[in-house]
Write a protein that holds these residues in place. Structure first.
Motif, mmCIF file in Angstrom:
data_model
loop_
_atom_site.group_PDB
_atom_site.id
_atom_site.type_symbol
_atom_site.label_atom_id
_atom_site.label_comp_id
_atom_site.label_asym_id
_atom_site.label_seq_id
_atom_site.Cartn_x
_atom_site.Cartn_y
_atom_site.Cartn_z
ATOM 1 N N GLN A 171 0.832 -1.207 0.000
ATOM 2 C CA GLN A 171 0.000 0.000 0.000
ATOM 3 C C GLN A 171 0.865 1.255 0.000
ATOM 4 O O GLN A 171 0.550 2.244 -0.680
ATOM 5 C CB GLN A 171 -0.926 -0.003 1.219
ATOM 6 C CG GLN A 171 -2.018 -1.049 1.178
ATOM 7 C CD GLN A 171 -2.747 -1.163 2.511
ATOM 8 O OE1 GLN A 171 -2.241 -0.751 3.565
ATOM 9 N NE2 GLN A 171 -3.947 -1.736 2.476
ATOM 10 N N LEU A 172 1.954 1.222 0.766
ATOM 11 C CA LEU A 172 2.851 2.374 0.819
ATOM 12 C C LEU A 172 3.486 2.615 -0.546
ATOM 13 O O LEU A 172 3.595 3.768 -0.998
ATOM 14 C CB LEU A 172 3.939 2.142 1.868
ATOM 15 C CG LEU A 172 4.971 3.253 2.036
ATOM 16 C CD1 LEU A 172 4.299 4.545 2.487
ATOM 17 C CD2 LEU A 172 6.048 2.836 3.033
ATOM 18 N N ARG A 173 3.878 1.531 -1.204
ATOM 19 C CA ARG A 173 4.450 1.672 -2.546
ATOM 20 C C ARG A 173 3.456 2.349 -3.488
ATOM 21 O O ARG A 173 3.819 3.264 -4.236
ATOM 22 C CB ARG A 173 4.843 0.293 -3.074
ATOM 23 C CG ARG A 173 5.285 0.296 -4.534
ATOM 24 C CD ARG A 173 5.665 -1.098 -4.985
ATOM 25 N NE ARG A 173 5.909 -1.124 -6.425
ATOM 26 C CZ ARG A 173 6.341 -2.195 -7.083
ATOM 27 N NH1 ARG A 173 6.558 -3.326 -6.416
ATOM 28 N NH2 ARG A 173 6.549 -2.157 -8.380
ATOM 29 N N SER A 174 2.209 1.938 -3.459
ATOM 30 C CA SER A 174 1.192 2.548 -4.325
ATOM 31 C C SER A 174 0.983 4.013 -3.976
ATOM 32 O O SER A 174 0.827 4.860 -4.869
ATOM 33 C CB SER A 174 -0.128 1.785 -4.197
ATOM 34 O OG SER A 174 0.025 0.445 -4.624
ATOM 35 N N ARG A 175 0.995 4.304 -2.682
ATOM 36 C CA ARG A 175 0.786 5.700 -2.264
ATOM 37 C C ARG A 175 1.949 6.578 -2.721
ATOM 38 O O ARG A 175 1.753 7.696 -3.192
ATOM 39 C CB ARG A 175 0.624 5.765 -0.754
ATOM 40 C CG ARG A 175 0.282 7.142 -0.228
ATOM 41 C CD ARG A 175 -0.132 7.092 1.217
ATOM 42 N NE ARG A 175 -0.402 8.429 1.727
ATOM 43 C CZ ARG A 175 -1.546 9.064 1.558
ATOM 44 N NH1 ARG A 175 -2.528 8.498 0.872
ATOM 45 N NH2 ARG A 175 -1.716 10.279 2.053
ATOM 46 N N LEU A 176 3.172 6.098 -2.573
ATOM 47 C CA LEU A 176 4.331 6.865 -3.015
ATOM 48 C C LEU A 176 4.330 7.029 -4.538
ATOM 49 O O LEU A 176 4.770 8.062 -5.066
ATOM 50 C CB LEU A 176 5.627 6.179 -2.571
ATOM 51 C CG LEU A 176 5.876 6.092 -1.060
ATOM 52 C CD1 LEU A 176 7.144 5.296 -0.779
ATOM 53 C CD2 LEU A 176 5.956 7.474 -0.427
ATOM 54 N N GLU A 190 8.687 3.973 -10.536
ATOM 55 C CA GLU A 190 9.952 3.253 -10.396
ATOM 56 C C GLU A 190 10.680 3.665 -9.121
ATOM 57 O O GLU A 190 11.256 2.827 -8.417
ATOM 58 C CB GLU A 190 10.828 3.495 -11.615
ATOM 59 C CG GLU A 190 10.325 2.816 -12.888
ATOM 60 C CD GLU A 190 11.291 2.983 -14.040
ATOM 61 O OE1 GLU A 190 12.350 3.617 -13.842
ATOM 62 O OE2 GLU A 190 10.998 2.473 -15.138
ATOM 63 N N THR A 191 10.652 4.958 -8.820
ATOM 64 C CA THR A 191 11.306 5.428 -7.592
ATOM 65 C C THR A 191 10.575 4.892 -6.368
ATOM 66 O O THR A 191 11.205 4.478 -5.385
ATOM 67 C CB THR A 191 11.345 6.968 -7.558
ATOM 68 O OG1 THR A 191 11.989 7.445 -8.735
ATOM 69 C CG2 THR A 191 12.099 7.463 -6.336
ATOM 70 N N ALA A 192 9.245 4.893 -6.415
ATOM 71 C CA ALA A 192 8.459 4.347 -5.306
ATOM 72 C C ALA A 192 8.782 2.871 -5.105
ATOM 73 O O ALA A 192 8.934 2.396 -3.966
ATOM 74 C CB ALA A 192 6.971 4.539 -5.580
ATOM 75 N N ALA A 193 8.891 2.132 -6.201
ATOM 76 C CA ALA A 193 9.222 0.716 -6.105
ATOM 77 C C ALA A 193 10.617 0.519 -5.524
ATOM 78 O O ALA A 193 10.854 -0.418 -4.741
ATOM 79 C CB ALA A 193 9.133 0.065 -7.485
#
Length: 301
Positions: free
Chosen positions: A237-242, A249-252
């Motif tokens: 969920q945090l990855r999707s929010r970022l 790609e940066t969030a991942a």
């Protein structure tokens, strides 16, 4: 009175340092030929009893640095008072250190209520590059447990910073108008020995903020410095929010580095703030089964 202490034959000083020294009495100094005469005894300030000098052997002579303690009531009271002052100063210095670390006042007496957080805190500073990702609904004790870990890290000599992404971004932005160094501000979070990043995902996203966050997380990942992260979101969920900033790609990359270095700790249960943290010992936050999934804390058990 018997000998206060002796220096072994293998503990001679070589001129570069004083080696394993112990205090010697005037009688010992004379017997070993370190001195030809000794200073007069000191007098107890409370009862007037003569007190033998005590010295440190150095370079074939003796430096008289102290005297034997007096056992009278006045001297004992003075020692207790000195010990109390020393303890008070240690407590005050600890409080100043926790304040410099950024640990909120509300949490400066926090102790872990979750078993894996407690195990992690107990293992410090032996955690190496490993950290924790503590997540769960509002009020389940995420900040409390993260603060407890930060306190343990600070008490064990680790240069610790407790902060949030919102605070990081604000402190860096302030350097833009204030003439400060944004690099120095980043360095504080990137190079500290323990970083606690509280409530990740609450901040408003932008490409700049996401790249700033990646810079810090990546520097700590590459430098093998532990980070404790709390969030009300799971890592996916945090990855999707970022990624809502448009930088998927940066969030991942951020989520990947957290997953690689932080053991997943899920807290569940009711909002403990409504029940007051004063009752936390009777009703601690419930974590997931320690055997569920990858714990990353096998070395801390």
């Amino acid at each position: 009175m018997g000998s206060i202490g002796r220096i072994g034959a293998d503990a001679e000083c070589d001129g570069r340092q004083l080696c394993r020294q112990t205090l010697v009495t005037p009688e010992e100094a004379l017997a070993r030929g370190l001195v030809r005469e000794v200073p007069p005894p000191a007098r107890c300030a409370h009862c007037g009893r003569p007190l033998r000098p005590l010295g440190v052997p150095v370079f074939g002579s003796v430096a008289w640095v102290s005297h034997e303690p007096c056992e009278c009531d006045g001297a004992e009271r003075e020692r207790r008072e000195e010990e109390r002052r020393a303890l008070d100063e240690m407590a005050a210095e600890r409080e100043r250190r926790l304040e410099r670390s950024g640990i909120p006042l509300r949490f400066r007496k926090a102790t872990p209520t979750e078993a894996r957080c407690a195990a992690y805190a107990d293992a410090l500073p032996g955690s190496g590059p490993n950290g924790l990702f503590i997540h769960g609904p509002v009020g389940t004790g995420k900040t409390h447990n993260a603060a407890a870990v930060a306190i343990a890290a600070s008490d064990r000599g680790l240069r610790t910073v407790f902060t949030s992404a919102i605070t990081i971004f604000s402190s860096i932005r302030e350097t833009f108008d204030g003439g400060g160094s944004s690099k120095r501000a980043l360095e504080r979070y990137s190079s500290c020995e323990m970083l606690v990043l509280d409530d990740l995902g609450k901040e408003s996203g932008s490409r700049w903020s996401l790249m700033t966050l990646f810079t810090i997380v990546n520097a700590r990942y590459e430098g093998m410095r532990p980070t404790v992260v709390t969030s009300q979101y799971t890592l996916s969920q945090l990855r999707s929010r970022l990624a809502s900033t448009g930088e998927a790609e940066t969030a991942a990359a951020i989520a990947s580095r957290i997953a690689a270095t932080c053991a997943d700790v899920e807290l569940t249960g009711p909002d403990l703030r409504r029940g007051a943290w004063g009752q936390r010992d009777a009703r601690p936050a419930r974590g997931t089964d320690p055997g569920r999934g990858r714990s990353g804390l096998d070395g801390f058990r």
